[in-house]
Design a protein around this motif. Sequence first.
Motif, short mmCIF file in Angstrom:
data_model
loop_
_atom_site.label_atom_id
_atom_site.label_comp_id
_atom_site.label_asym_id
_atom_site.label_seq_id
_atom_site.Cartn_x
_atom_site.Cartn_y
_atom_site.Cartn_z
N GLU A 85 0.83 -1.21 0.00
CA GLU A 85 0.00 0.00 0.00
C GLU A 85 0.87 1.26 0.00
O GLU A 85 0.60 2.21 -0.75
N GLU A 89 1.13 4.10 -2.91
CA GLU A 89 0.87 5.50 -2.58
C GLU A 89 2.07 6.37 -2.94
O GLU A 89 1.91 7.47 -3.48
N HIS A 92 2.18 6.86 -6.62
CA HIS A 92 1.12 7.79 -7.03
C HIS A 92 1.57 9.24 -6.83
O HIS A 92 1.47 10.06 -7.75
N TYR A 93 2.08 9.55 -5.63
CA TYR A 93 2.49 10.92 -5.35
C TYR A 93 3.74 11.31 -6.13
O TYR A 93 3.92 12.46 -6.51
#
Length: 200
Positions: A85, A89, A92-93
């Motif tokens: 996870e 994340e 993504h950022y």
Amino acid sequence: MADTHGYSNTERHERLRRSARDLIDHGVPPRNHGGTLSVDALKLLYERASSPESAADALKLLHELQTYQVELDLLYEQLQANEQEISEELAHYRSLYEQAPAAYLIVANDGRIIEGNEAAGVLFGKPDTDLAGKPLWALLAPGQEKAMDTLLGNPEEQGVVNVPVELPDRRQVAVSSRPATAGDSILMILTEALTDPASS
């Protein structure tokens, strides 16, 4: 101390223990992600199980070891899920940062660029990978010392600072800067001022 779900360490351990016992009670074997008993421990357990006086204790110990094993397996699976996870994340950022339409810079407190995104590379006419290590003032027009002093400011101070600067080709750029939470760098967004066609 509570975790992100509001459970204390004791509550979290009890929930884990109940989950492990439930799995064992329903005949689910430990998945064993690498934890095994040593030969000496197995030998001792076998000796205790062979003696009528200590057989009950040996079975109780075996059940406890199974419970611990399942607990460890559950923790291992949760850690793997958390890692996955966090990786997703972070990716993504990272993608948002690198592909943002605005120029982003992370600048050390001494004014040297730590990192810039693709839009920053386009703004300065250099690959974003070439920005790292360069002093920001070297990419600006001469005479920008006051603007640099304002942008770098006091790393201890929190708050956004907005300063106009000029590039060597006379383009005007608005810079918004803010010290990073850790205080070891400064986050900057650079936006090129749009020229009014009527004034050209």
